[in-house]
Design a protein around this motif. Structure first.
Motif, PDB file in Angstrom:
ATOM      1  N   ARG A   1       0.835  -1.206   0.000  1.00  0.00           N
ATOM      2  CA  ARG A   1       0.000   0.000   0.000  1.00  0.00           C
ATOM      3  C   ARG A   1       0.870   1.256   0.000  1.00  0.00           C
ATOM      4  O   ARG A   1       0.639   2.181  -0.771  1.00  0.00           O
ATOM      5  CB  ARG A   1      -0.934   0.002   1.212  1.00  0.00           C
ATOM      6  CG  ARG A   1      -1.791   1.242   1.286  1.00  0.00           C
ATOM      7  CD  ARG A   1      -2.793   1.165   2.416  1.00  0.00           C
ATOM      8  NE  ARG A   1      -4.096   0.763   1.929  1.00  0.00           N
ATOM      9  CZ  ARG A   1      -5.067   0.317   2.711  1.00  0.00           C
ATOM     10  NH1 ARG A   1      -4.861   0.162   4.003  1.00  0.00           N
ATOM     11  NH2 ARG A   1      -6.238   0.013   2.206  1.00  0.00           N
TER      12      ARG A   1
ATOM     13  N   ALA B   1       2.366   1.654  -3.529  1.00  0.00           N
ATOM     14  CA  ALA B   1       1.366   2.027  -4.528  1.00  0.00           C
ATOM     15  C   ALA B   1       1.020   3.508  -4.392  1.00  0.00           C
ATOM     16  O   ALA B   1       0.892   4.224  -5.386  1.00  0.00           O
ATOM     17  CB  ALA B   1       0.111   1.164  -4.379  1.00  0.00           C
TER      18      ALA B   1
ATOM     19  N   GLN C   1       1.158   4.014  -8.865  1.00  0.00           N
ATOM     20  CA  GLN C   1       0.997   2.905  -9.817  1.00  0.00           C
ATOM     21  C   GLN C   1       0.817   1.601  -9.055  1.00  0.00           C
ATOM     22  O   GLN C   1       1.295   1.479  -7.927  1.00  0.00           O
ATOM     23  CB  GLN C   1       2.255   2.775 -10.684  1.00  0.00           C
ATOM     24  CG  GLN C   1       2.447   3.874 -11.687  1.00  0.00           C
ATOM     25  CD  GLN C   1       3.620   3.552 -12.607  1.00  0.00           C
ATOM     26  OE1 GLN C   1       3.528   2.702 -13.474  1.00  0.00           O
ATOM     27  NE2 GLN C   1       4.720   4.238 -12.374  1.00  0.00           N
ATOM     28  N   PRO C   2       0.183   0.603  -9.687  1.00  0.00           N
ATOM     29  CA  PRO C   2       0.089  -0.711  -9.051  1.00  0.00           C
ATOM     30  C   PRO C   2       1.491  -1.299  -8.862  1.00  0.00           C
ATOM     31  O   PRO C   2       2.366  -1.082  -9.699  1.00  0.00           O
ATOM     32  CB  PRO C   2      -0.692  -1.557 -10.064  1.00  0.00           C
ATOM     33  CG  PRO C   2      -1.291  -0.610 -11.035  1.00  0.00           C
ATOM     34  CD  PRO C   2      -0.438   0.625 -11.021  1.00  0.00           C
TER      35      PRO C   2
ATOM     36  N   TYR D   1       0.224  -7.142  -3.246  1.00  0.00           N
ATOM     37  CA  TYR D   1      -0.092  -6.355  -4.448  1.00  0.00           C
ATOM     38  C   TYR D   1      -1.065  -5.255  -4.054  1.00  0.00           C
ATOM     39  O   TYR D   1      -2.003  -5.504  -3.287  1.00  0.00           O
ATOM     40  CB  TYR D   1      -0.734  -7.251  -5.513  1.00  0.00           C
ATOM     41  CG  TYR D   1      -1.290  -6.486  -6.698  1.00  0.00           C
ATOM     42  CD1 TYR D   1      -0.452  -6.093  -7.739  1.00  0.00           C
ATOM     43  CD2 TYR D   1      -2.634  -6.146  -6.767  1.00  0.00           C
ATOM     44  CE1 TYR D   1      -0.952  -5.378  -8.826  1.00  0.00           C
ATOM     45  CE2 TYR D   1      -3.144  -5.425  -7.856  1.00  0.00           C
ATOM     46  CZ  TYR D   1      -2.289  -5.052  -8.879  1.00  0.00           C
ATOM     47  OH  TYR D   1      -2.787  -4.344  -9.939  1.00  0.00           O
ATOM     48  N   CYS D   2      -0.844  -4.054  -4.581  1.00  0.00           N
ATOM     49  CA  CYS D   2      -1.790  -2.977  -4.287  1.00  0.00           C
ATOM     50  C   CYS D   2      -1.840  -1.979  -5.439  1.00  0.00           C
ATOM     51  O   CYS D   2      -0.841  -1.753  -6.119  1.00  0.00           O
ATOM     52  CB  CYS D   2      -1.396  -2.260  -2.987  1.00  0.00           C
ATOM     53  SG  CYS D   2      -2.707  -1.201  -2.328  1.00  0.00           S
ATOM     54  N   GLU D   3      -3.033  -1.435  -5.662  1.00  0.00           N
ATOM     55  CA  GLU D   3      -3.222  -0.350  -6.622  1.00  0.00           C
ATOM     56  C   GLU D   3      -3.433   0.937  -5.832  1.00  0.00           C
ATOM     57  O   GLU D   3      -3.938   0.886  -4.706  1.00  0.00           O
ATOM     58  CB  GLU D   3      -4.456  -0.638  -7.490  1.00  0.00           C
ATOM     59  CG  GLU D   3      -4.256  -1.852  -8.372  1.00  0.00           C
ATOM     60  CD  GLU D   3      -5.523  -2.318  -9.089  1.00  0.00           C
ATOM     61  OE1 GLU D   3      -6.563  -1.636  -9.000  1.00  0.00           O
ATOM     62  OE2 GLU D   3      -5.441  -3.378  -9.734  1.00  0.00           O
ATOM     63  N   PRO D   4      -3.061   2.098  -6.408  1.00  0.00           N
ATOM     64  CA  PRO D   4      -3.262   3.358  -5.676  1.00  0.00           C
ATOM     65  C   PRO D   4      -4.736   3.511  -5.278  1.00  0.00           C
ATOM     66  O   PRO D   4      -5.623   3.257  -6.091  1.00  0.00           O
ATOM     67  CB  PRO D   4      -2.870   4.435  -6.700  1.00  0.00           C
ATOM     68  CG  PRO D   4      -2.015   3.732  -7.705  1.00  0.00           C
ATOM     69  CD  PRO D   4      -2.464   2.310  -7.745  1.00  0.00           C
TER      70      PRO D   4
END
Ligand code: ITT
Ligand code: NA
Length: 187
Positions: A51, A54, A59-60, A113-116
Motif C-alpha cells: 500500500r 502504490a 501505480q500498481p 499487491y496494491c493499486e493506488p
C-alpha cells in the motif's frame, strides 16, 4: 503485461522475473525503500509495504516479504530474517544450532499487491526443509547456502537458481499471485 516490483534485493528480482515470465508477466524493478512495519506477521508487513509503495508511486506494485522459520529456535528469525542475516548471518545461525539435532526449518514468502487507492492483497508460499551443518554452494543469496529443501541433499545455493525456482516459497507465492492477477486484473 508488466508489473512493478519494489525491492532492494536483486536476487529476489531475478527470481521473480524468471517465475513470472512463465505467465507472460514482465517484471520491472523499482528501488523504492518502504518502511518495514514491526510485526510478527509477514502478511501484515507485505500488505503495508504494498500500500505504501502504490501510494508513493501512483501505480500498481508488488512487494515481497520473506522469512526463514527455524523450528528449534521457535520460529526465529522469521519476520526478522533480514536484520538477522545482516547482523549474525549464516555463521551465526549455524552457531545457534550447534549440537541441535532438530534442523527443521521453513521458508515463507508473502507477495503483496496494491493499486493506488485500493486495498492490498497478499499471496503466500512456503517450502519445508532443514538447516545444513555448514554453508554449501555459491548460487542464490541470503540463507540459500544453509537451507536444504525437503527431499534434497543439496542446499538451495548448490541446486542453483533454476532448480530453486521450480520449488521455492517465492515461486509458490508468485504463482498464486499470477493466477489471481490474470483472472482479476489483466484479464
Ligand atoms: P526487500 O527490499 O525486498 O525487502 P530484503 O532482502 O530486505 O529485500 P526481506 O525483508 O524479505 O528481504 O528479508 C528476508 C531475508 O531473508 C533477507 O536477508 C534475505 O536475504 C533472506 N531471504 C529471503 N528469501 C530468501 C531466499 O529465497 N533464499 C535465501 N535467503 C532468503
Ligand atoms: Na526488507
Amino acid at each position: 503485461m508488466k508489473v512493478l516490483f519494489a525491492t532492494g534485493n536483486i536476487g529476489k528480482y531475478h527470481e521473480a522475473k524468471q517465475i513470472l515470465a512463465r505467465y507472460g508477466i514482465e517484471v520491472e524493478r523499482v528501488d523504492l525503500d518502504y518502511p518495514e512495519l514491526q510485526s510478527d506477521s509477514l502478511e501484515e508487513i507485505a500488505a503495508y509495504g504494498a500500500r505504501y509503495c502504490a501510494e508513493s508511486l501512483g501505480q500498481p506494485v508488488i512487494v515481497e516479504d520473506s522469512g526463514l522459520f527455524i523450528e528449534a529456535l521457535n520460529g526465529f528469525p522469521g519476520p526478522y530474517s533480514a536484520y538477522v542475516f545482516d547482523t549474525i548471518g549464516n555463521e551465526g545461525i549455524l552457531k545457534l544450532l550447534e549440537g541441535e539435532e532438530n534442523r527443521k526449518a521453513e521458508f515463507i514468502s508473502v507477495v503483496g499487491y496494491c493499486e493506488p487507492g485500493g486495498r492490498p492483497v497478499t499471496f503466500t508460499g512456503e517450502i519445508r526443509g532443514r538447516i545444513a551443518e555448514e554453508p554449501r554452494g555459491e548460487e542464490g543469496f541470503g540463507y540459500d547456502p544453509i537451507f536444504i529443501p525437503e527431499g534434497e541433499d543439496s542446499t538451495f545455493a548448490e541446486l542453483g537458481v533454476e532448480e530453486k525456482c521450480k520449488i521455492s516459497h517465492r515461486t509458490k507465492a508468485l504463482e498464486r499471485f499470477a493466477e489471481w492477477y490474470k483472472n482479476n486484473v489483466a484479464g
